[in-house]
Scaffold this motif. Structure first.
Motif, PDB file in Angstrom:
ATOM      1  N   TYR A   7     -25.383 -31.467   1.997  1.00 30.96           N
ATOM      2  CA  TYR A   7     -24.042 -31.790   2.493  1.00 30.96           C
ATOM      3  C   TYR A   7     -23.050 -30.711   2.073  1.00 30.96           C
ATOM      4  CZ  TYR A   7     -25.797 -36.507   3.476  1.00 30.96           C
ATOM      5  OH  TYR A   7     -26.502 -37.575   3.962  1.00 30.96           O
ATOM      6  N   GLU A  13     -18.541 -30.296   1.211  1.00 28.30           N
ATOM      7  CA  GLU A  13     -17.278 -30.994   1.002  1.00 28.30           C
ATOM      8  C   GLU A  13     -16.145 -30.131   1.532  1.00 28.30           C
ATOM      9  OE1 GLU A  13     -16.661 -32.637  -2.901  1.00 28.30           O
ATOM     10  OE2 GLU A  13     -18.815 -32.997  -3.199  1.00 28.30           O
ATOM     11  N   TYR A  35     -21.175 -31.170  -3.996  1.00 30.18           N
ATOM     12  CA  TYR A  35     -21.671 -30.250  -2.968  1.00 30.18           C
ATOM     13  C   TYR A  35     -20.688 -29.103  -2.765  1.00 30.18           C
ATOM     14  CZ  TYR A  35     -25.236 -33.696  -1.828  1.00 30.18           C
ATOM     15  OH  TYR A  35     -26.309 -34.548  -1.896  1.00 30.18           O
ATOM     16  N   ILE A  85     -16.635 -35.628   2.839  1.00 31.16           N
ATOM     17  CA  ILE A  85     -17.988 -35.073   2.942  1.00 31.16           C
ATOM     18  C   ILE A  85     -18.244 -34.602   4.372  1.00 31.16           C
ATOM     19  CG2 ILE A  85     -20.462 -35.592   2.764  1.00 31.16           C
ATOM     20  CD1 ILE A  85     -19.204 -35.588   0.054  1.00 31.16           C
ATOM     21  N   GLU A 112     -21.378 -33.483   6.955  1.00 29.47           N
ATOM     22  CA  GLU A 112     -22.835 -33.582   7.074  1.00 29.47           C
ATOM     23  C   GLU A 112     -23.357 -32.579   8.092  1.00 29.47           C
ATOM     24  OE1 GLU A 112     -24.100 -37.381   8.421  1.00 29.47           O
ATOM     25  OE2 GLU A 112     -22.767 -37.427  10.148  1.00 29.47           O
ATOM     26  N   TYR A 135     -21.663 -28.133  10.646  1.00 29.70           N
ATOM     27  CA  TYR A 135     -21.263 -29.260   9.799  1.00 29.70           C
ATOM     28  C   TYR A 135     -20.098 -29.976  10.451  1.00 29.70           C
ATOM     29  CZ  TYR A 135     -24.123 -27.946   5.794  1.00 29.70           C
ATOM     30  OH  TYR A 135     -25.174 -27.688   4.956  1.00 29.70           O
ATOM     31  N   ALA A 184     -18.434 -36.547   8.028  1.00 33.31           N
ATOM     32  CA  ALA A 184     -19.291 -37.734   8.005  1.00 33.31           C
ATOM     33  C   ALA A 184     -18.432 -38.986   8.072  1.00 33.31           C
ATOM     34  CB  ALA A 184     -20.127 -37.742   6.736  1.00 33.31           C
ATOM     35  N   VAL A 240     -23.136 -41.162  -0.013  1.00 33.79           N
ATOM     36  CA  VAL A 240     -23.447 -39.872  -0.635  1.00 33.79           C
ATOM     37  C   VAL A 240     -22.835 -39.792  -2.028  1.00 33.79           C
ATOM     38  CG1 VAL A 240     -23.070 -37.381  -0.480  1.00 33.79           C
ATOM     39  CG2 VAL A 240     -23.708 -38.667   1.564  1.00 33.79           C
TER      40      VAL A 240
END
Length: 684
Positions: free
Chosen positions: A471, A473, A545, A588, A590, A665, A668, A676
């Protein structure tokens, strides 16, 4: 085994659905031809071709295996390929080495997926197709039901060649339409009997003769005049049709009892095509036709590799032109190195027999060629050409490898590198981001076999788990904060003071800027501030992350003429980061990939529904290049793709395939964000 010339050598790949009796039939071919002194049985674990410990344990083939047979002054190289789709690489190896594909199915069944895949594999390489319908002497199993199903699928090219005569549900004898003779079988031994007078046999004979006649104008004229064909004329027409793909001969047999296996051997020796050469690429990339001539410059392809614990590395070659012998100096086109051939052997399952050479049109093994891998072309250095490699399937199921004993990670890696030499459909790498060793293969059974081989061959035990998702951020708002580091400990102290503004941007890495006026922070400390921030964004505040999409602007601060240092400003920058990011609405991201699925028309709705459940977005769909197949494109979060391989195979009965590549990306959903973060807290 005596020496054979290319026109008396037949390379035959044996393909079909798992459980249909391929290995059993191959064992019967070996036994009836005298290549084996006993009839091996899969259930007893004593077959010549299923010799691997995993195959004996599973009672099914997991890799391709080869054996040479002598029959009627002809050498038959039989390559038995696995029928289970998890071991599809074995089929790719077999097809690359062959001129003909023997497609095996069983009496009483319709068209199975393995038959379809075998037919497509042969079609793709332009190989001749021969069908064997097994288990025809079993009660209540109809050869004719399966024949009709094949004919409905593949049309008038299907040509009955050896057929059973049945009384009720019992097969009484087999009729060879090439020779016009019939045989009864008991304990594998044939007894000649009169050809029964039966309408079915008469109809099948008419179909056979018309197919033979259609290959030659002279034969067609003779057919219409009602004249009989000689055996030589029949073989001339049959062989021409098999070679040009207009005839697919069908043989009724029983591998378990060896009934009519001798007739199949006759058919393969008489009618399967030999190697006549191949098209290769020269050093300029142009197509060149290579003749199958033992006196021509060397051109051979490595179609299979085995890491034998006793013999060492074994490279299986198909020689297209020239010959390979122990003193051959072969040029490896991929590496640009010259390879000196080692020991030459022929194989019969696990058994090896020394050989002088491998001539054009033949298959054999060279041992201990360290620099050669599957797909490599070995040729004459003065006549460099590149042959087609092996069309290896791409791995589609990935799992993280966890060693049971700490410190054995390197041992696992070394073992998998060896196994990857044998099976190019295996991939293995260490994910630098998640710090996991990730193993990829064709499916659950494939990975299970790899784990077993790691234990049995290399003495290391591992478990497989779902791999972590990499993942990211990011932030969604602008926030600013002061970072002030002040410490006095006798002598010079430490002093650094910065004000930094953090805002969202479109970037994979941190964008650093400065708007400092009046020397509030001297320029020589700017790199230290940037370094401190770059160190910080490698680990986000939510789940640890890496952070992306962040612009950091240094706009104010202060310094001390004595106590300020690069380390102090680096620390101050990290304090500003820790203070501001939680206020910048972090979230986050994904990873999302593009999924392309090929499936039968009837399965489109089910697959679309499954993709929707995986939070996927369908981008488009439409007819594929293959008949009765659909292609669908979608974007799906990578975290949701774990078991897609298994589901697709189940829904489409193995007919479906897919590719999946990372695209970008994206943010999420909140429930995923919470999950997560919770998982990260648990790991810590």
């Amino acid at each position: 085994m005596k020496a054979y010339t290319s026109n008396n050598i037949r390379n035959i790949a044996v393909l079909g659905h798992g459980g249909k009796g391929k290995t059993t039939l191959c064992e019967a071919l070996l036994y009836i031809s005298g290549a084996s002194d006993r009839l091996g049985k899969v259930a007893d674990g004593n077959t010549v071709l299923d010799f691997d410990a995993e195959e004996k344990r599973r009672k099914s083939s997991v890799s391709s295996a080869m054996a040479a047979i002598e029959w009627d002054n002809t050498k038959l190289n039989i390559i038995d390929a696995p029928g289970l789709f998890d071991f599809e690489n074995g089929s790719a190896e077999a097809v690359r080495a062959a001129e003909a594909v023997l497609i095996v199915t069983s009496a009483g069944s319709g068209i199975d997926v393995g038959t379809e895949k075998a037919f497509k594999a042969a079609d793709k390489r332009g190989l001749s197709k021969i069908f064997a319908i097994t288990k025809t002497d079993s009660d209540h199993r109809s050869f004719y039901k399966t024949f009709d199903a094949l004919k409905a699928a593949y049309g008038s090219s299907l040509c009955p060649t050896v057929i059973p005569y049945m009384e009720g549900n019992i097969t009484k004898c087999y009729v060879n339409l090439i020779t016009g003779t019939a045989f009864e079988y008991k304990d594998g031994k044939a007894t000649s009997v009169p050809v029964p007078s039966d309408p079915v046999i008469e109809d099948m004979t008419a179909v056979f003769m018309e197919a033979v006649a259609s290959t030659d104008d002279e034969l067609m004229e003779k057919f219409f005049e009602g004249d009989s064909f000689t055996k030589e004329e029949i073989l001339r027409g049959l062989n021409a049709g098999i070679a040009d793909g207009s005839i697919y001969p069908v043989y009724a047999v029983s591998g378990l009892t060896c009934a009519a296996v001798d007739q199949l051997l006759n058919g393969l020796a008489w009618s399967a095509p030999c190697c006549t050469g191949e098209t290769a690429k020269n050093s300029n990339g142009d197509d060149v036709k290579l003749a199958c001539d033992v006196n021509a410059p060397l051109a051979a392809v490595c179609f299979k590799t085995v890491a034998d614990p006793f013999v060492g590395k074994m490279s299986f070659f198909k020689v297209v032109s020239g010959k390979l012998s122990g003193d051959t100096q072969g040029y490896n086109v991929r590496t640009g190195e010259t390879e000196k051939m080692g020991k030459i052997v022929t194989v019969k399952g696990a058994k090896q027999e020394d050989a002088k050479e491998i001539v054009a049109g033949d298959i054999g093994v060279v041992t201990k060629l360290a620099g050669v891998k599957t797909g490599d072309t070995i040729c004459d250095g003065k006549n460099v050409v590149t042959l087609d490699g092996v069309d290896c399937p791409k791995s589609c199921l990935s799992m993280a490898v966890k060693v049971r004993k700490k410190g054995e990670e390197e041992k696992v890696a070394q073992g998998l590198v060896r196994l990857m030499e044998e099976d190019p459909s295996i991939t293995f790498a260490t994910n630098k981001e998640t710090k996991e060793q990730v193993l990829s293969g064709m499916g659950e059974q494939h990975l299970d076999v790899i784990v077993s081989k790691l234990k049995n061959k290399f003495g290391v035990e591992v478990d497989l788990t779902v791999p972590k998702v990499a993942y990211r951020e990011t932030i969604r708002k602008t926030a600013e904060a002061q970072g002030k580091h002040k410490k006095q400990s006798g002598g010079h102290g430490q002093y650094g003071d910065v004000w930094v503004r953090f805002e969202p941007c479109d970037s994979e890495t941190l964008i650093f800027a400065e708007e400092v006026f009046g020397g509030a922070v001297p320029k020589n400390f700017f790199p230290a501030v940037e370094k401190g921030l770059r160190d910080c964004v490698t680990k986000g505040v939510l789940a640890g992350y890496p952070m992306v999409g962040v612009k950091a602007t240094l706009y104010d601060g202060s310094y001390h003429p004595v106590d300020s240092s690069e380390m102090a400003f680096k620390t101050a920058a990290s304090l500003a980061y820790k203070a501001a990011i939680p206020k910048a609405d972090p979230t986050i991201l994904e990873p999302v990939g593009t999924l392309t699925v090929l499936m039968p028309d009837d399965n489109l709705g089910d697959i679309m529904g499954d993709i929707t459940k995986r939070r996927g977005r369908v981008l488009g769909m439409g007819p594929a290049n293959e008949p009765k197949m659909q292609e669908l494109t979608a974007e799906v979060p990578m975290a949701e793709m774990g078991d897609f391989t298994t589901v697709l195979r189940s829904v489409t009965a193995g007919r479906g395939s897919f590719s999946f590549e990372f695209t970008r990306y994206e943010q999420a959903p909140q429930n995923v964000v919470e999950k997560v973060i919770a998982e990260s807290a648990t790991e810590e």
